[in-house]
Motif scaffolding. Structure first.
Motif, PDB file in Angstrom:
ATOM      1  N   GLY A   1      -1.745  97.788 -17.083  1.00 10.27           N
ATOM      2  CA  GLY A   1      -3.124  97.283 -16.289  1.00 10.27           C
ATOM      3  C   GLY A   1      -2.707  96.118 -15.789  1.00 10.27           C
ATOM      4  O   GLY A   1      -1.524  95.261 -15.947  1.00 10.27           O
ATOM      5  N   SER A   2      -3.779  95.345 -15.375  1.00  5.79           N
ATOM      6  CA  SER A   2      -3.628  94.113 -14.616  1.00  5.79           C
ATOM      7  C   SER A   2      -3.376  92.979 -15.213  1.00  5.79           C
ATOM      8  O   SER A   2      -3.747  93.085 -16.603  1.00  5.79           O
ATOM      9  N   ARG A   3      -2.467  91.977 -14.915  1.00  8.84           N
ATOM     10  CA  ARG A   3      -2.248  90.671 -15.607  1.00  8.84           C
ATOM     11  C   ARG A   3      -3.714  89.992 -15.510  1.00  8.84           C
ATOM     12  O   ARG A   3      -4.046  88.942 -16.529  1.00  8.84           O
ATOM     13  N   ALA A   4      -4.351  90.220 -14.476  1.00  4.92           N
ATOM     14  CA  ALA A   4      -5.740  89.643 -14.478  1.00  4.92           C
ATOM     15  C   ALA A   4      -6.860  90.280 -14.443  1.00  4.92           C
ATOM     16  O   ALA A   4      -8.074  90.137 -14.143  1.00  4.92           O
ATOM     17  N   ALA A   5      -6.828  91.380 -15.714  1.00  2.00           N
ATOM     18  CA  ALA A   5      -7.899  92.246 -15.935  1.00  2.00           C
ATOM     19  C   ALA A   5      -9.076  91.379 -16.432  1.00  2.00           C
ATOM     20  O   ALA A   5      -8.857  90.413 -17.185  1.00  2.00           O
ATOM     21  N   ARG A   6     -10.201  92.081 -16.335  1.00  2.00           N
ATOM     22  CA  ARG A   6     -11.525  91.466 -16.902  1.00  2.00           C
ATOM     23  C   ARG A   6     -11.331  91.313 -18.528  1.00  2.00           C
ATOM     24  O   ARG A   6     -10.581  92.185 -19.027  1.00  2.00           O
ATOM     25  N   THR A   7     -12.065  90.213 -19.064  1.00  2.00           N
ATOM     26  CA  THR A   7     -11.905  90.165 -20.495  1.00  2.00           C
ATOM     27  C   THR A   7     -12.295  91.423 -21.258  1.00  2.00           C
ATOM     28  O   THR A   7     -11.727  91.676 -22.370  1.00  2.00           O
ATOM     29  N   ASP A   8     -13.649  92.150 -20.775  1.00  2.00           N
ATOM     30  CA  ASP A   8     -13.842  93.277 -21.637  1.00  2.00           C
ATOM     31  C   ASP A   8     -12.716  94.472 -21.402  1.00  2.00           C
ATOM     32  O   ASP A   8     -12.498  95.251 -22.261  1.00  2.00           O
ATOM     33  N   VAL A   9     -12.063  94.697 -20.559  1.00  2.00           N
ATOM     34  CA  VAL A   9     -10.843  95.631 -20.276  1.00  2.00           C
ATOM     35  C   VAL A   9      -9.801  95.187 -21.130  1.00  2.00           C
ATOM     36  O   VAL A   9      -9.248  96.082 -21.695  1.00  2.00           O
ATOM     37  N   VAL A  10      -9.371  93.940 -21.177  1.00  2.00           N
ATOM     38  CA  VAL A  10      -8.397  93.551 -22.055  1.00  2.00           C
ATOM     39  C   VAL A  10      -8.757  93.817 -23.360  1.00  2.00           C
ATOM     40  O   VAL A  10      -8.064  94.356 -24.285  1.00  2.00           O
ATOM     41  N   SER A  11      -9.916  93.497 -23.754  1.00  2.00           N
ATOM     42  CA  SER A  11     -10.430  94.024 -25.212  1.00  2.00           C
ATOM     43  C   SER A  11     -10.303  95.435 -25.515  1.00  2.00           C
ATOM     44  O   SER A  11      -9.963  95.895 -26.348  1.00  2.00           O
ATOM     45  N   ASP A  12     -10.760  95.959 -24.609  1.00  2.00           N
ATOM     46  CA  ASP A  12     -10.972  97.722 -24.747  1.00  2.00           C
ATOM     47  C   ASP A  12      -9.419  98.263 -24.771  1.00  2.00           C
ATOM     48  O   ASP A  12      -9.066  99.039 -25.470  1.00  2.00           O
ATOM     49  N   ALA A  13      -8.323  97.697 -24.083  1.00  2.00           N
ATOM     50  CA  ALA A  13      -7.013  97.924 -24.269  1.00  2.00           C
ATOM     51  C   ALA A  13      -6.333  97.790 -25.514  1.00  2.00           C
ATOM     52  O   ALA A  13      -5.693  98.721 -26.230  1.00  2.00           O
ATOM     53  N   HIS A  14      -6.807  96.536 -26.222  1.00  2.00           N
ATOM     54  CA  HIS A  14      -6.441  95.914 -27.514  1.00  2.00           C
ATOM     55  C   HIS A  14      -6.928  97.118 -28.516  1.00  2.00           C
ATOM     56  O   HIS A  14      -6.263  97.686 -29.347  1.00  2.00           O
TER      57      HIS A  14
END
Length: 302
Positions: free
Chosen positions: A130-143
């Motif tokens: 995904g994006s390097r500049a993804a939204r915080t919630d998306v980064v958390s979902d990825a984790h």
């Protein structure tokens, strides 16, 4: 045996420097036992042979510079002796490192990889990108998605970039799982520098892998080529976020080309026109939970 293998890898690296076309052309030579043996031992060349299948082999045999072979032999030996990385050839060499089976199925698989450890051929693997500049919630979902999948034995593959990639690697490590970081630089160069510590932890608990010469810097195209390997190493690719012309979009197009399932994270992508078109065409589907991803993985075994 060990030194023989390193020398074979050196011949492959010297051949790559001469290649007039795509690296995958060399992969096809390595997968043909007769042609590969001729590349290793040019005295096997038949002067009467004029078939098109042997033209590239003949060109390489005639053009190989032995000083370049010795250079690469020394460089690869240093990498192996210092336990930095080891070469993995696409050739089937008894007793040699085993090339990743999923990647071997791809038409454009690289002829050589440099990896910090062997890659498990048995467990399922999922690319989370995904994006390097993804939204915080998306980064958390990825984790969290990576952690859930890794905890059940799935290998998490990503590209060591900031944002979603780093979160996926971190999630897998937090669950004591396995993660593979596919690099867009040589195996000795960590990019971005902010992920140096993460790369060290992946080295201890997962695998760093690169298709590029060990000291190669990043280039305008190297990350696109990296995306091919991410897709090729994975049973399923999940894009968490990305625009229509992003590198993440490029990775899933590669996965589609390889005939691998592609999943799109609906909380971030269902409003994107390109994602809806992919879903409407049946080339990809929207998901919003670990369970949906697992159902896709389970379906591969049926």
């Amino acid at each position: 045996m060990e030194d023989d293998y390193l020398r074979q890898a050196a011949i492959v690296m010297a051949s790559l420097e001469l290649l007039p076309a795509q690296p995958s052309d060399l992969t096809h030579i390595l997968r043909n036992p007769d042609q590969f043996q001729t590349l290793l031992d040019p005295s096997r060349l038949d002067p009467s042979t004029g078939s098109s299948d042997s033209e590239l082999v003949r060109y390489l045999c005639d053009s190989l510079d032995h000083t370049r072979i010795e250079y690469w032999h020394k460089q690869i030996d240093i990498l192996a002796s210092d336990e930095v990385a080891r070469p993995i050839l696409s050739a089937d060499i008894p007793g040699g490192p085993v090339y990743p089976g999923r990647l071997a199925e791809c038409w454009d698989a690289p002829p050589i990889l440099f990896a910090t450890a062997a890659m498990d051929r048995e467990t399922s693997s999922v690319a989370i990108i995904g994006s390097r500049a993804a939204r915080t919630d998306v980064v958390s979902d990825a984790h969290d998605l990576a952690a859930d999948l890794a905890a059940s034995g799935t290998t998490i593959v990503s590209g060591l970039a900031l944002g979603v990639d780093a979160a996926a690697h971190e999630g897998a490590l937090a669950a004591d799982g396995i993660t593979v970081a596919v690099m867009g630089t040589g195996i000795t160069r960590i990019y971005p520098e902010q992920n140096t510590e993460l790369a060290h932890r992946i080295r201890r608990n997962g695998v760093l892998v690169s298709q590029f010469p060990p000291y190669a810097p990043r280039t305008r195209t190297s990350f696109l080529r990296r995306n091919h390997v991410i897709a090729g190493l994975s049973d399923v690719s999940i894009i968490m976020s990305g625009e229509s012309r992003s590198g993440s979009r490029h990775e899933i197009q590669q996965a589609i080309g390889y005939g691998r399932p592609v999943l799109m994270w609906s909380p971030a992508l269902e409003h994107q026109e390109w994602a809806r078109k992919l879903a409407d065409s049946g080339e990809a589907i929207f998901v919003a939970s670990t369970e949906e991803v697992r159902r896709t993985l389970d379906g591969l075994d049926q």
